[in-house]
Design an enzyme around this catalytic site. Structure first.
Site, PDB file in Angstrom:
ATOM      1  N   SER A  94      -5.502   6.567   3.320  1.00  0.00           N
ATOM      2  CA  SER A  94      -6.727   5.925   2.863  1.00  0.00           C
ATOM      3  C   SER A  94      -6.630   5.534   1.393  1.00  0.00           C
ATOM      4  CB  SER A  94      -7.919   6.874   3.050  1.00  0.00           C
ATOM      5  OG  SER A  94      -9.068   6.415   2.387  1.00  0.00           O
ATOM      6  N   TYR A 136     -12.262  14.548   1.870  1.00  0.00           N
ATOM      7  CA  TYR A 136     -11.645  13.545   2.743  1.00  0.00           C
ATOM      8  C   TYR A 136     -10.389  12.976   2.092  1.00  0.00           C
ATOM      9  CZ  TYR A 136     -10.858   9.076   5.068  1.00  0.00           C
ATOM     10  OH  TYR A 136     -10.281   8.018   5.710  1.00  0.00           O
TER      11      TYR A 136
END
Length: 339
Positions: free
Chosen positions: A127, A152
């Protein structure tokens, strides 16, 4: 080829499965169909290809190592694309345990299964959030990424480190793709494009954080899928020019690579909203609010390495992409053209 796609009922996963089936691959999909967002959308995505003769589907969780290993043993995938994960920066502040289970334990199970079943290439989702507190633009795989701003982001950076260890120890070719703000038809309801479309279509005010100063490298789903497939078809080899005295963050003397995959054209968030308003035929109030915890002001992908290595060339303009998304949104929600 026989290809296993985890997260097959997800936004990117479903689009990828459709493309793989269309080119003649045999595909197994895995998804746990959790309720992080409305499972009905996942079922609708899956319905597009569930009955294809070259497709099989398993409803299970990556954290269930036994079922995952059984799928590998039965299907014998040659290549694997791991897109299953607990997504969402903001949700990681509320339910960190979900990220530990799926993104760390689950990914460890995927690596073990790939190792023991002699998979030729593992491509996995990282990501743009790994860039965290970095402010040098554009974000480059040459940059260190040691300051995540959310759990995350930390789990995605951990995935890259875990993958490298397996590439080094077991010669497992792995490629991590750092996705940059993917949008388009069948997108996730928790992401800004769908949230904006929902509120604009109802004439409701929008909460716009960072006082509207965000810029995002919005990347259309078709460009993302094209990049995944090009990467999947080219397993990495050890870099013969790798210098351990001057280590490069994105490559290695093991069969390991990390790439940015984005549009390389950051767009002001307010411009994106304006395009959606034009498509939906409404202008709504924007409530300009401070930055949210865990968020970053801007994202911009340097895709030079992916362009050079696999010929990646995103071609969808923001105007064309938003138009396609809005057209799908109208059809999916049964909106007439005058609404």
């Amino acid at each position: 080829m026989r290809i296993l796609v985890t997260g097959a009922a997800g936004f990117i996963g479903a689009a990828l499965v459709e493309r793989l089936l269309a080119r003649g691959d045999e595909v197994a999909g895995l998804d746990n169909h959790n309720d992080y967002y409305d499972p009905a959308l996942k079922e609708a995505r899956l319905a597009r290809f569930h009955d294809h003769p070259a497709y099989r589907h398993q409803r299970s969780d990556l954290a269930d190592a036994g079922r995952l290993d059984a799928l590998f043993a039965d299907f014998r995938p040659q290549r694997v694309v791991n897109l299953a994960a607990q997504a969402g920066v903001r949700y990681s502040l509320q339910n960190p345990a979900a990220y530990i289970s799926s993104n760390l334990v689950g990914f460890g199970n995927v690596l073990e299964a790939c190792r023991h079943h002699e998979v030729e290439h593992l491509v996995y989702a990282s990501s743009s959030s790994v860039y965290g507190a970095n402010r040098s633009m554009p974000f480059s795989v040459d940059d260190p990424v040691d300051h995540p701003l959310s759990l995350y982001a930390a789990t995605k950076k951990s995935n890259e480190l875990m993958a490298h260890s397996y590439s080094h120890l077991y010669a497992l070719p792995t490629t991590g793709l750092r996705f940059f703000t993917v949008y388009g038809p069948w997108g996730r309801p928790d992401m800004a494009p769908m949230l904006f479309a929902d509120r604009i279509s109802r004439g409701q005010p929008l909460d716009v954080f960072n006082y509207g100063h965000h810029r995002r490298d919005f990347t259309y789903i078709d460009d993302i899928v094209e990049g995944i497939i090009r990467t999947l078809d080219r397993p990495p080899a050890a870099d013969p020019d790798y210098d351990p005295m001057q280590p490069h963050p994105g490559r290695s003397n093991a069969p390991y690579r990390v790439y940015n995959i984005g549009n390389d054209q950051p767009v002001p968030l307010l411009q994106f909203i304006e395009l959606m308003e034009q498509g939906l035929g409404r202008v709504v109030e924007k409530r300009l609010l401070p930055m949210q915890p865990g968020d970053v002001p801007d994202t911009w992908a340097d895709v030079t390495a992916l362009r050079e290595d696999v010929g990646y060339a995103p071609s969808t303009s923001i105007e064309a992409g938003v138009s396609a998304f809005v057209d799908w949104y109208r059809r999916y929600h049964g909106l007439d053209t005058a609404s």
